[in-house]
Design a protein around this motif. Sequence first.
Motif, short mmCIF file in Angstrom:
data_model
loop_
_atom_site.label_atom_id
_atom_site.label_comp_id
_atom_site.label_asym_id
_atom_site.label_seq_id
_atom_site.Cartn_x
_atom_site.Cartn_y
_atom_site.Cartn_z
N ARG A 45 -3.43 -4.44 -0.92
CA ARG A 45 -3.02 -3.10 -1.35
C ARG A 45 -1.50 -3.11 -1.41
O ARG A 45 -0.85 -3.51 -0.46
N ASP A 46 -0.97 -2.63 -2.52
CA ASP A 46 0.48 -2.54 -2.60
C ASP A 46 0.96 -1.29 -1.87
O ASP A 46 0.16 -0.54 -1.32
N ARG A 47 2.24 -1.05 -1.88
CA ARG A 47 2.82 0.09 -1.15
C ARG A 47 2.30 1.43 -1.66
O ARG A 47 2.24 2.41 -0.92
N GLU A 48 1.90 1.48 -2.93
CA GLU A 48 1.38 2.72 -3.51
C GLU A 48 -0.12 2.89 -3.25
O GLU A 48 -0.71 3.89 -3.63
N SER A 91 -2.20 0.33 2.92
CA SER A 91 -1.10 -0.04 2.03
C SER A 91 -0.26 -1.16 2.64
O SER A 91 -0.01 -1.17 3.85
#
Length: 142
Positions: A45-48, A91
């Motif tokens: 999962r990316d930061r968003e 995230s």
Amino acid sequence: MKIGPLEVIVCAFPKPTIDANVIKALSETVKSGAVALADLVLVSRDREGAVHVRDLHDDLPAAWTGMLLDSRPMTLLNDADVELAAGAIKSNETALVAVLEHRWAQRLTEEVRRSGGVTALQARIPQEEAVVAIEADGVATS
């Protein structure tokens, strides 16, 4: 075809990459012959919060592809496996989803089949639960 029992494991990591020592430990286990790596997916999962999936067809580093049971990876993992892994991470985290063949059990499995038997139940007790049970019984662990 001889094949040992297969197991799917999901390991979640609280960072965007998987530590090199984890890769090394898996590689050493595969090289020992105890298990074979039949399929592998990395879910992050990316930061968003967007989910990204990379499998062995996505140009993973040689450390991963060198562990494969076969140069033609099986497609044993499905969307439900990916969703399960994605649900285990937040995230900026990553999960490793691996299908392991338990080669150590291959001969036993073959002999059970040859004798007309079947594996009626196969269950795995997570290491954390085993430690709690052993400690509750007063048995020392290391």
